[in-house]
Design a protein around this motif. Structure first.
Motif, PDB file in Angstrom:
ATOM      1  N   GLY A   1       0.932  -1.107   0.027  1.00 19.68           N
ATOM      2  CA  GLY A   1       0.139  -0.107   0.193  1.00 19.68           C
ATOM      3  C   GLY A   1       0.921   1.252  -0.147  1.00 19.68           C
ATOM      4  N   LEU A   2       1.872   1.198   1.048  1.00 17.77           N
ATOM      5  CA  LEU A   2       2.693   2.440   0.930  1.00 17.77           C
ATOM      6  C   LEU A   2       3.430   2.726  -0.442  1.00 17.77           C
ATOM      7  N   ASN A   3       4.243   1.596  -0.907  1.00 21.49           N
ATOM      8  CA  ASN A   3       4.913   1.708  -2.106  1.00 21.49           C
ATOM      9  C   ASN A   3       4.084   2.082  -3.305  1.00 21.49           C
ATOM     10  N   ALA A   4       2.954   1.532  -3.358  1.00 25.96           N
ATOM     11  CA  ALA A   4       1.622   1.769  -4.486  1.00 25.96           C
ATOM     12  C   ALA A   4       1.704   3.159  -4.494  1.00 25.96           C
ATOM     13  N   HIS A   5       1.461   3.882  -3.266  1.00 18.89           N
ATOM     14  CA  HIS A   5       1.055   5.214  -3.176  1.00 18.89           C
ATOM     15  C   HIS A   5       2.221   6.070  -3.619  1.00 18.89           C
ATOM     16  N   LEU A   6       3.508   5.570  -3.217  1.00 17.65           N
ATOM     17  CA  LEU A   6       4.702   6.088  -3.848  1.00 17.65           C
ATOM     18  C   LEU A   6       4.904   6.122  -5.210  1.00 17.65           C
ATOM     19  N   GLY A   7       4.361   4.945  -6.026  1.00 16.38           N
ATOM     20  CA  GLY A   7       4.478   4.803  -7.585  1.00 16.38           C
ATOM     21  C   GLY A   7       3.425   5.761  -7.878  1.00 16.38           C
TER      22      GLY A   7
END
Length: 149
Positions: A22-28
């Motif tokens: 979830g966190l890294n998808a947001h970063l993406g």
């Protein structure tokens, strides 16, 4: 280690994987590229892994042990990670985290059932039983219920 402790550790590991997804998808989304988010995640993972190694590892592999590792093992796991993680980062913002994690877990479960049955990846065989098949079917029904809007 106690079986119950292992179950709890596996459960907590799943929580952390969902959180990082979830966190890294947001970063993406912010960086406008899931591959850049993957690179950032893997770079920071490398730093944390080295810190954990320095703090906890007492026995390092010898040079001869390192030479015994087949060449493909140095790269294929990383390739699978980049593909799998990047697909997570790409699809979570489009499908939602519950749907993506459910579908991802289903893919992992189906593959692991087949890999266990046939001993793929040099892993111990785990025969496909009726109980395991019922579990996969039940999970698939659950995923259908989660993903239907």
């Amino acid at each position: 280690m106690n079986q119950y402790v292992l179950v709890v550790l596996a459960f907590v590991g799943g929580i952390f994987l969902a959180m990082q997804g979830g966190l890294n998808a947001h970063l993406g989304v912010i960086l406008k590229n899931p591959l850049i988010a993957s690179a950032v995640a893997f770079f920071s993972s490398l730093i944390f892994a080295f810190i954990f190694i320095v703090v906890s590892v007492r026995d390092v592999p010898s040079l001869s042990e390192l030479k015994d590792v087949p060449v493909y093992l140095w790269f294929t796991g990383g390739l699978c990670s980049v593909i799998g993680v990047s697909l997570y980062y790409y699809t979570i913002p489009k499908l939602g985290i519950a749907t993506m994690i459910s579908l991802g877990l289903c893919g992992q479960l189906v593959f692991s059932l087949l890999a266990g049955q046939f001993g793929w990846l040099n892993l111990p065989t785990e025969p496909m039983t009726l109980k395991r098949i019922i579990g996969v079917v039940s999970m698939s029904i659950g995923i259908i219920l989660i993903t239907i809007k």
